[in-house]
Design a protein around this motif. Structure first.
Motif, PDB file in Angstrom:
ATOM      1  N   HIS A 133      15.441  11.011  -0.161  1.00  0.00           N
ATOM      2  CA  HIS A 133      14.091  10.503   0.088  1.00  0.00           C
ATOM      3  C   HIS A 133      13.615   9.618  -1.049  1.00  0.00           C
ATOM      4  O   HIS A 133      13.148   8.515  -0.834  1.00  0.00           O
ATOM      5  N   SER A 152      11.359   7.797  -3.447  1.00  0.00           N
ATOM      6  CA  SER A 152       9.925   7.493  -3.495  1.00  0.00           C
ATOM      7  C   SER A 152       9.304   7.343  -2.106  1.00  0.00           C
ATOM      8  O   SER A 152       8.103   7.499  -1.953  1.00  0.00           O
ATOM      9  N   SER A 153      10.106   6.995  -1.089  1.00  0.00           N
ATOM     10  CA  SER A 153       9.530   6.842   0.242  1.00  0.00           C
ATOM     11  C   SER A 153      10.597   6.961   1.325  1.00  0.00           C
ATOM     12  O   SER A 153      11.782   6.761   1.068  1.00  0.00           O
ATOM     13  N   VAL A 154      10.142   7.293   2.530  1.00  0.00           N
ATOM     14  CA  VAL A 154      11.035   7.388   3.679  1.00  0.00           C
ATOM     15  C   VAL A 154      11.329   5.990   4.218  1.00  0.00           C
ATOM     16  O   VAL A 154      12.456   5.668   4.564  1.00  0.00           O
ATOM     17  N   SER A 211      14.024   2.089   5.444  1.00  0.00           N
ATOM     18  CA  SER A 211      15.312   2.747   5.255  1.00  0.00           C
ATOM     19  C   SER A 211      16.373   2.057   6.087  1.00  0.00           C
ATOM     20  O   SER A 211      16.197   1.856   7.279  1.00  0.00           O
ATOM     21  N   THR A 219      15.331   8.108  10.897  1.00  0.00           N
ATOM     22  CA  THR A 219      14.471   6.938  10.726  1.00  0.00           C
ATOM     23  C   THR A 219      14.849   5.729  11.581  1.00  0.00           C
ATOM     24  O   THR A 219      14.029   4.825  11.748  1.00  0.00           O
ATOM     25  N   PHE A 260       6.961   3.131   9.746  1.00  0.00           N
ATOM     26  CA  PHE A 260       5.929   3.884   9.044  1.00  0.00           C
ATOM     27  C   PHE A 260       4.703   4.061   9.933  1.00  0.00           C
ATOM     28  O   PHE A 260       4.280   3.150  10.621  1.00  0.00           O
ATOM     29  N   SER A 281       4.413  11.128   4.940  1.00  0.00           N
ATOM     30  CA  SER A 281       3.299  10.620   4.146  1.00  0.00           C
ATOM     31  C   SER A 281       3.682   9.350   3.371  1.00  0.00           C
ATOM     32  O   SER A 281       2.832   8.572   2.994  1.00  0.00           O
ATOM     33  N   SER A 282       4.953   9.181   3.104  1.00  0.00           N
ATOM     34  CA  SER A 282       5.383   7.958   2.403  1.00  0.00           C
ATOM     35  C   SER A 282       6.773   7.558   2.813  1.00  0.00           C
ATOM     36  O   SER A 282       7.459   8.229   3.493  1.00  0.00           O
TER      37      SER A 282
END
Length: 180
Positions: free
Chosen positions: A124, A126-128, A131, A150, A155, A179-180
């Motif tokens: 993961h 810092s963010s999903v 990707s 993903t 997002f 959330s991110s």
């Protein structure tokens, strides 16, 4: 003799265009949803395969005589160590103690050790999103691993998520917005 021209009248062409327009408006949403359905089905299949690999690992743990947390179970790729209840917990080095401590990369390594698939996975971080990988995995403090599917999602959308609790072997599959 009179020659009669053959062809369509303007009115006939307009009727055909209107009919094609109505068909396009009614059929297009159905066909546009097919790609999303395919991604959801792929996520369900991948998560079911992961759950099956956990069950197979636990079965092998039982067959191996319920080895301790610091002994490898003969299942998966590489050295996969069990939790105290016999579910896959750690990959590579033996855990310091039973059921303590997961890190983000541990969950990714666990996925790779148990799964033989073309799906790609990353931690993961810092963010999903964004990707380029199909799966994004990380850990929580309870300890558990979570995996987001993903591909085909963006997002702000609810996306497929698998939660794996290695101390109990419990797996839950939900959909939520990261959330991110």
């Amino acid at each position: 003799m009179k020659s009669k021209s053959q062809g369509f009248t303007l009115l006939e062409l307009i009727v055909v265009v209107v009919i094609l327009g109505v068909l396009a408006v009614t059929a297009a949403p159905r066909f546009l949803g097919v790609q999303r359905d395919a991604h959801e089905a792929l996520a369900q299949g991948a998560f079911a395969a992961f759950q099956n690999s956990i069950d197979m690992y636990h079965s092998q743990w039982l067959v191996d005589g319920e080895p301790a947390f610091d002994q490898v179970v003969n299942y998966g790729q590489g050295d996969v160590y069990p939790s105290s209840a016999g579910f896959p917990f750690a990959v590579g080095d033996a855990p310091v103690s039973a059921g303590v401590g997961l890190s983000g990369n541990d969950c990714v390594e666990l996925w790779n050790a148990l799964m033989t698939t073309d799906l790609t996975i990353r931690a993961h971080g810092s963010s999903v999103f964004p990707s380029e990988e199909n799966i994004v995995g990380w850990y929580t403090a309870d300890p558990s691993c979570y995996y987001y599917y993903t591909s085909g999602f963006s997002f702000g959308e609810d996306i497929p998520r698998l939660n794996y609790f290695p101390l109990t072997g419990e797996v839950t599959i939900t959909a939520d917005s990261p959330s991110s």
